[in-house]
Structures are given as structure tokens and as C-alpha cells.
Design an enzyme around this catalytic site. Sequence first.
Site, PDB file in Angstrom:
ATOM      1  N   ALA A  10      36.349  26.882  37.470  1.00  0.00           N
ATOM      2  CA  ALA A  10      34.935  26.624  37.751  1.00  0.00           C
ATOM      3  C   ALA A  10      34.358  27.634  38.738  1.00  0.00           C
ATOM      4  O   ALA A  10      35.066  28.501  39.270  1.00  0.00           O
ATOM      5  CB  ALA A  10      34.765  25.204  38.273  1.00  0.00           C
ATOM      6  N   HIS A  11      33.056  27.482  38.996  1.00  0.00           N
ATOM      7  CA  HIS A  11      32.359  28.461  39.830  1.00  0.00           C
ATOM      8  C   HIS A  11      32.852  28.450  41.277  1.00  0.00           C
ATOM      9  O   HIS A  11      33.201  27.421  41.831  1.00  0.00           O
ATOM     10  CB  HIS A  11      30.837  28.263  39.780  1.00  0.00           C
ATOM     11  CG  HIS A  11      30.364  26.898  40.173  1.00  0.00           C
ATOM     12  ND1 HIS A  11      29.046  26.528  40.077  1.00  0.00           N
ATOM     13  CD2 HIS A  11      31.001  25.824  40.671  1.00  0.00           C
ATOM     14  CE1 HIS A  11      28.904  25.292  40.501  1.00  0.00           C
ATOM     15  NE2 HIS A  11      30.082  24.845  40.866  1.00  0.00           N
TER      16      HIS A  11
END
Length: 346
Positions: A238-239
Amino acid sequence: MEKSLVEIAEYLGGEIVGDGGMVIRGFAGIQEAKSGDLTFLSNPKYVSLLGETQASAILVSSKEKIQTDKTIVRVDNPSLAFSRVLSLFVEKSPETFAGIHPTAVISEAARISDNVTVGPHAVIESGVKIGEGSSIGAGVFIGFGTCIGENCLIYPNVTIRERNIIGNRVIIHSGTVIGSDGFGYVTEQGIHEKIPQIGIVEIQDDVEIGANVAVDRARFDKTFIGRGTKIDNLVQIAHNVRIGKNCIIVSQVGISGSTTIEDYVVLGGQVGVAGHLTIGAGTMVAAKSGIPSSVPPRSILFGSPAQPHMQAKRMSAALIKLPEYIHVIRKLEKKVEELERKIAGK
């Protein structure tokens, strides 16, 4: 293709004990090998297989005193040496394209170095830089401003979106997306409004990423994958995640946003990692474990939520015996009731 055992031993820096003049025509596992094959023995507990294998020659550890009538080649690390020798036998398909295919769409503002291969129907946007010796497979998309280093191998149908940074000797397998938007929304009056994801992904040298992996770009700054890390198929990163160097991340792992994975961490298959936490360097997490909070360095964890490995094993063992424990407890309860009635009767 054929190679003499002498050639192979010289390539590996190994010592031959036996017939160095033999010709090797193939390679296989120790139980599957046949005459003409090279195999390897990396674990001493399988030494009994030396008497059963049909292989013509065997790579063995120079640290082990192995007695056999078979021809052997002593090397420091048999498994690693076997992996390296495979490159001598692997031939490129005669259909493999070299150069820049005429169907590739390449912006005039892209900078393509020497000896770069670009396959059919690849799309390379403006501002892209590709280092010398890299190979871009068929149908690959590379977004504007992305920099790809030297001697990278990008397999067909990979998507690398805008402004990302890829180091040298990086391998990315088919179906993977680098720089997809991070999963970020603000909810206002029941409506999920998208938060712009304006960061990038940076991947350092010698990283390998498997098939169908998603690496999200950061909301700000960058999602980061450190030097030498290896990522299996079907992983979600994920980011704003930061992964250190030489980590191993096995298939179907999911790492939530803004988590830091320090150096030399191993995450087994289907491990789930919550967001905004740190997994300390050298930690090993067993398959299907869940990590809800930060973990100190060199931990060995198992379970969901993850526990210290030995504690989790004891808990699992106790759980198996739970029906027996319930039976014992009920018997004890009956005895206690009988004693209480006797005492009351007195």
C-alpha cells in the site's frame, strides 16, 4: 546444449573429485536426475540419496566430508552454485525480439540508452529514461517521467505509471502494476471522496517483483522498496510503505499503508500487516499470521494476532487438547460437588 564438467567447475570455482572429462547435458533434482544430468546436495540429511541418484555428477558442500563413488564437485554453496550453472544451459527462445519493435509507441521526448530492447506494442511516454541493457517486454506501459536503470528486465504486460524510479538490475514479472493510486478516501456525509495520491514509487537495485503484484504510489513522498528485496506473486504493498533491503515477501502478503518493514524481514505466505507500524529488522513471520502492532527486531512470530513463535505453538497444542481438558474439568466439577454435599451433610 552440452558442457564439460571441467567447464562447469571452472565457472563455479569448484573442485572436481572423480571424472572431470564427462559431458553434462542437463540438470535436475537429485531424485529426478538421469544419466548426463548435474544435480546438487545442499542438505546433509539427504546424503543417502547419493546412492540412489542416476545423476552423472553432484554439487556438494566443500564443508561436508561426503564419501561416494559418484563424481562430485565441491563448492561453497551447492544450491547457489546449481542456480548459477543453470544460466549456462538456458538458451533464449529464437523468437525473442532484439532491438526496438516497429509497433512500439515511444515518445520523442523519451531517452532510450544503447542496447535496450523494446517489445511489440510497448508504450513509453515522454520524459522516460531507460538505462543501457534493459529489456522492455511486449505490451509494457511506462508512464511519463519514469526512470528505469541499467540491465532491468520488465516482462510483458507490466504497467509502470508516471514519475517512478526503478534501479539497476530490477526484474518485474508480468501483470504487475507499479505506481497505482494509493487507497485513500475522505468520507463526508456518507460519500467517499478520493484523496489525490501525488507521491511516487522508488525501487532500488537488484529487486525482483513477481507476477500480479500491486505497489501503490505514496500519497506524498514515496513508497520505497530497498536493495535486494524479493517479492513473490500476488502481493499488495500500500501507499507510503517502506521496505528495507534484502527482505523476502511471499505470495499473497498484504501490507497496509505507512508501515515500515526493516531490513532482512521474512513475511510468509498470506501474512497480513496492519498500517502505521514497524516490523523490526531480521523478523520472521510464519504464513497466515496477522500483525496488528509494531514488532521488535529479530522476532519470530506466528498466529493471528501473531504471537512469539514458541508461545503460539504451545497455544495451538493446548487448543488441540481442549476437548480432553473439558472432559477432565467436568469430572473434577462432579467430584467437587460430591465433596460439598458430604461436607454439608455433616
